[in-house]
Design an enzyme around this catalytic site. Structure first.
Site, mmCIF file in Angstrom:
data_model
loop_
_atom_site.group_PDB
_atom_site.id
_atom_site.type_symbol
_atom_site.label_atom_id
_atom_site.label_comp_id
_atom_site.label_asym_id
_atom_site.label_seq_id
_atom_site.Cartn_x
_atom_site.Cartn_y
_atom_site.Cartn_z
ATOM 1 N N GLU A 110 -9.171 46.760 5.848
ATOM 2 C CA GLU A 110 -10.248 46.564 4.857
ATOM 3 C C GLU A 110 -10.254 47.584 3.720
ATOM 4 O O GLU A 110 -11.310 47.881 3.160
ATOM 5 C CB GLU A 110 -11.626 46.517 5.545
ATOM 6 N N GLU A 169 -31.395 41.946 12.263
ATOM 7 C CA GLU A 169 -32.205 42.521 11.197
ATOM 8 C C GLU A 169 -33.135 41.527 10.513
ATOM 9 O O GLU A 169 -34.247 41.869 10.120
ATOM 10 C CB GLU A 169 -31.238 43.098 10.186
ATOM 11 N N HIS A 209 -20.129 56.536 15.193
ATOM 12 C CA HIS A 209 -21.100 57.145 14.280
ATOM 13 C C HIS A 209 -21.049 58.662 14.343
ATOM 14 O O HIS A 209 -21.698 59.333 13.558
ATOM 15 C CB HIS A 209 -22.504 56.643 14.592
ATOM 16 N N GLU A 225 -29.760 61.751 -7.100
ATOM 17 C CA GLU A 225 -29.817 63.207 -7.015
ATOM 18 C C GLU A 225 -30.073 63.692 -5.591
ATOM 19 O O GLU A 225 -29.533 64.711 -5.160
ATOM 20 C CB GLU A 225 -30.928 63.760 -7.932
ATOM 21 N N TRP A 283 -28.044 41.539 3.746
ATOM 22 C CA TRP A 283 -27.790 42.741 2.962
ATOM 23 C C TRP A 283 -27.783 42.466 1.466
ATOM 24 O O TRP A 283 -27.316 43.268 0.676
ATOM 25 C CB TRP A 283 -26.500 43.415 3.438
HETATM 26 N N1 GLN Z 1 -15.471 44.675 10.018
HETATM 27 C C1 GLN Z 1 -16.432 45.629 9.569
HETATM 28 C C2 GLN Z 1 -15.832 47.025 9.618
HETATM 29 O O1 GLN Z 1 -15.069 47.290 10.471
HETATM 30 C C3 GLN Z 1 -17.683 45.590 10.395
HETATM 31 C C4 GLN Z 1 -18.727 46.509 9.829
HETATM 32 C C5 GLN Z 1 -20.051 46.484 10.563
HETATM 33 O O2 GLN Z 1 -20.191 45.978 11.615
HETATM 34 N N2 GLN Z 1 -21.055 47.083 10.017
HETATM 35 O O3 GLN Z 1 -16.133 47.879 8.818
#
Ligand code: GLN
Ligand code: ZN
Length: 756
Positions: free
Chosen positions: A486, A607, A695, A23, A563
């Site tokens: 992708e 990470e 980003h 939500e 992840w």
């Molecule tokens: N190959 C992935 C993409 O281009 C790499 C993603 C990432 O680094 N978080 O989405």
């Protein structure tokens, strides 16, 4: 401080904020898109908070102050920073979101990983001598709105030591005025009737930029003042995400009214005698809260083993409360939302709501909670014996591997020569990181396919069409090393996890990654292996459409592991080796299908880096080894790329070099190529520092990109420099991607022309 109500016997450190049906995500996105106004946003999110409190009470958290009100619209660090006034902005919603997301006039605050989790917080930018004007009404309102709905919740703040330790720079000269601000906020809470407040100090378990001994000193200074104040609630100081070391005697000396310690299995793996150390150090006047139930993993607690830990930490005390090791914000809401988990696997798991029940069982003890303990015993036993966990073939293959570091042959310069010949790329070759925009059509096709409304053939056809478009676009723009885009992957880790044996995936196991973004981490349940090729079909099709090289695209073992929810019955290194072997098989199949360039993404390398400095070398050893295992048998002429992002690379730059990839692409646009200054001769690979910050929706100009390339050339020789964006383009739209890519290629042409 006057006497307060007792600390609850059963509590949690925090609860997922996003909502069982996401939500909060929907409310945020609707507000940002202008579909709802501020009043509707506020009332919707208010209802969500109250629903959560009601739900937790129904689950049995009925004592006053048992529910932590760790609420935030976007992020808990931002929330605290605004409340205590470390960041000005007070209570203006749009101001808050501008800090988080940027707007026309301001860039957003930097975002980075919250300790060693996959949650991202916003990094306050602070400066010596700045004003600190608390906006206590933010937190008072949270306490009061709960009260109005019949709940006495525990107000939550990130503590002052952690708040400065996580800010940029860690400006400790602000501590005295920051403490005044906290004191003001605490007094306001007390005036509003709050008898307890939670101050989270996870910085005490980590080696951040401030050395331990210094941190302990700041801790002493901060809490001597805060605890010395007259008008305040009782303080519940918490130390999630690991064991405290140098801070422990200081905590003992400070004696807050209640102290939380993280006793999760994962923490005790590193620090087996922590319960005993805590029991000995902490004086009886401090009420102890045992963080026994793992807040960041999904395994059902072994209640008998946990009871032993409880007894060890309780030694000699009248009463110890039971809580989670960390906030439950890192796990999904409830197993009840999962209908497709294998029945046995479901009994081994525990999400946020199930963990609340485990806490109550631990408080009640083995006699009163006989049934829960028996169920826990069964889960422990069936899991240990299950064939879903143990695959003899995989275990044998891992055992047959050489120990320690492995090394691809021949060494880099010989491979580089072979690859130059095989690929014939121009100076400053251009490429992208892998994903292209996930169009509404693709998302719809995937959803329809999943819902059974689009058959396999039609779905495959939709993907092929998309791949064809992506290849044609790159050809037309003039990119040198192409990608297939992708389109078949919604989330890359999820994609591989669905195809690998040894993983299970959830339907609704959403966990907040940052702001409105959620992921559904897969769960590594057992030994991992590959049933069949996972990416070859798409790579092969894409390559058939172009004479230029198309990159095969894999997610690396460390990132897949980072992840996912991890096994707690074998070391991480074992799972990493197993995933690496499965990916190595994929590398071989890609080569056999004619793929000459293969990228192994490791954006999460940083990470998993342990919070404690003395544990880092061992981690980097196994992480680097796992990556190298994937590429170990690759042909010399096969160019292996890797990609890293979201990290502060400083600490791990040697490990990045040690990956021994042929080409490394790395996020760099926002920091203006700064990281290149740190590279030394051990960093031999070719390198593509990102020249376009994907980003943000901004289209970088040709001029800007050319400027970044020239800056890069000051530290990287021409023969080693690649031209690429910061990261994949999946979250962008074609409206930005097309012009940006054109500018990228044009900037390369411009810079190359200038070289001659
Ligand atoms: N190959 C992935 C993409 O281009 C790499 C993603 C990432 O680094 N978080 O989405
Ligand atoms: Zn990336």
């Amino acid at each position: 401080m006057s006497s307060s109500s007792p600390f609850p016997k059963a509590t949690i450190e925090g609860y997922p904020r996003i909502g069982a049906n996401r939500e909060l995500k929907r409310a945020l996105e609707s507000y940002w898109a202008g579909r709802i106004d501020a009043d509707t946003f506020r009332s919707t999110t208010h209802a969500l908070r109250i629903d959560n409190y009601n739900h937790l009470r129904d689950l049995g958290l009925t004592e006053d102050y048992a529910i932590a009100a760790d609420v935030a619209y976007y992020d808990q660090v931002l929330e605290t920073a605004l409340t205590v006034g470390l960041i000005p902005g007070g209570t203006d919603l749009d101001e808050e979101f501008a800090l988080a997301r940027g707007n026309d006039t301001r860039v957003p605050l930097e975002m980075t990983k919250w300790f060693d989790t996959n949650y991202h917080y916003l990094v306050p930018e602070i400066a010596a001598g700045q004003d600190i004007a608390p906006a206590a009404e933010r937190i008072v309102r949270i306490f009061e709105e709960a009260k109005e709905a019949g709940h006495t919740v525990r107000p939550f703040l990130v503590g002052p030591v952690t708040l400065i330790a996580l800010s940029k720079p860690a400006e400790w000269s602000l501590l005295p005025s920051l403490i005044d601000a906290y004191a003001t906020v605490l007094a306001a809470l007390k005036d509003a009737g709050a008898e307890w407040v939670q101050l989270a100090e996870p910085a005490l378990v980590a080696d951040l930029s401030t050395p331990d001994a210094e941190l302990a000193q700041h801790l002493r200074e901060a809490y001597t003042t805060l605890l010395g104040a007259e008008n305040r609630p009782a303080v519940y100081l918490t130390t999630p995400y690991g064991a405290t070391r140098e801070a422990l005697p200081v905590l003992a000396e400070l004696a807050p009214e209640a102290l939380h310690v993280d006793l999760a299995p994962w923490t005790l793996d590193q620090d087996a005698d922590y319960p005993q150390r805590v029991a000995k150090a902490i004086p009886a006047e401090t009420h102890l809260v045992a963080g026994l139930v793992d807040g960041r993993n999904v395994w059902a607690a072994n209640l008998r083993e946990r009871t032993e830990v409880l007894e060890a930490v309780a030694a000699g005390r009248d009463a110890v409360s039971v809580s989670t090791s960390t906030s439950l914000q890192h796990v999904p809401h409830t197993l009840k939302a999962e209908k497709n988990l294998p029945v046995d696997v479901a009994t081994w798991l525990s999400f946020a709501d199930e963990k609340v029940a485990e806490i109550q069982a631990l408080v009640a003890g083995p006699e009163a909670a006989e049934e829960a303990f028996a169920q826990s015993d069964r889960a422990v036993r069936t899991r240990a014996e299950s064939e879903k966990i143990h695959n003899a073939g995989v275990e044998k293959r891992v055992q047959a591997l050489p120990e320690g570091a492995v090394q691809r042959q021949p060494e880099f310069s010989a491979r580089q020569a072979a690859q130059r010949e095989a690929l014939g790329l121009p100076t400053l070759p251009t490429t992208t990181i892998g994903s292209f925009p996930q169009t509404p059509e693709i998302r719809k096709a995937r959803a329809d396919h999943k819902a059974g409304e689009l058959d396999d053939a039609a779905y495959q056809e939709a993907l092929r069409t998309e791949i064809k478009n992506v290849i044609e676009l790159q050809e037309e723009i003039g990119v040198d090393v192409l990608v297939h885009g992708e389109a078949e992957r919604n989330d890359m880790v999820q994609y591989f996890a669905e195809l690998l044996d040894g993983f299970v995936v959830t339907e609704n196991g959403w966990v907040q990654s940052y702001g409105s973004r959620c992921t559904r981490p897969p769960i590594v349940v057992g030994d991992v292996s590959r049933a069949a090729a996972m990416t070859v079909e798409w790579a092969k099709y894409a390559q058939s459409l172009s004479d230029k090289p198309v990159k095969g695209m894999l997610t690396g073992p460390v990132t897949i592991l980072a992840w996912s929810f991890k096994r707690d019955d074998v070391p991480l290194a074992v799972s990493a080796d197993q995933i690496a072997l499965a990916l190595a098989d994929e590398v071989r199949d890609l080569e056999n299908a004619g793929i000459k360039v293969i990228q192994i993404d490791e954006p999460a390398l940083r990470e998993l880096l342990p919070l404690r400095a003395d544990e880092r070398a061992a981690y980097l050893d196994w992480a680097v080894r796992a990556f190298r295992l994937v590429a170990l048998e690759a042909q010399p002429a096969t160019q292996i790329h890797t990609h890293l992002c979201y990290s502060e690379f400083g600490q791990i730059i040697d490990a990045v070099a040690a990956l021994d990839a042929d080409v490394t692409s790395i996020e760099a646009a926002r920091s203006k190529m700064e990281l290149l200054e740190d590279l030394d001769e051990s960093f031999h690979s070719e390198i593509g520092p990102g020249v376009w910050d994907i980003h943000s929706p901004r289209v970088p100009s040709q001029e800007e990109i050319a400027g970044l390339l020239r800056a890069a050339l000051e530290n990287v020789p021409t023969e080693r420099l690649w031209v690429n964006p910061d990261c994949g383009l999946k979250t962008r739209g074609y409206a930005e991607v097309e012009p940006s890519l054109r500018n990228l290629v044009a900037a390369r042409d411009e810079v190359v022309a200038g070289l001659k």
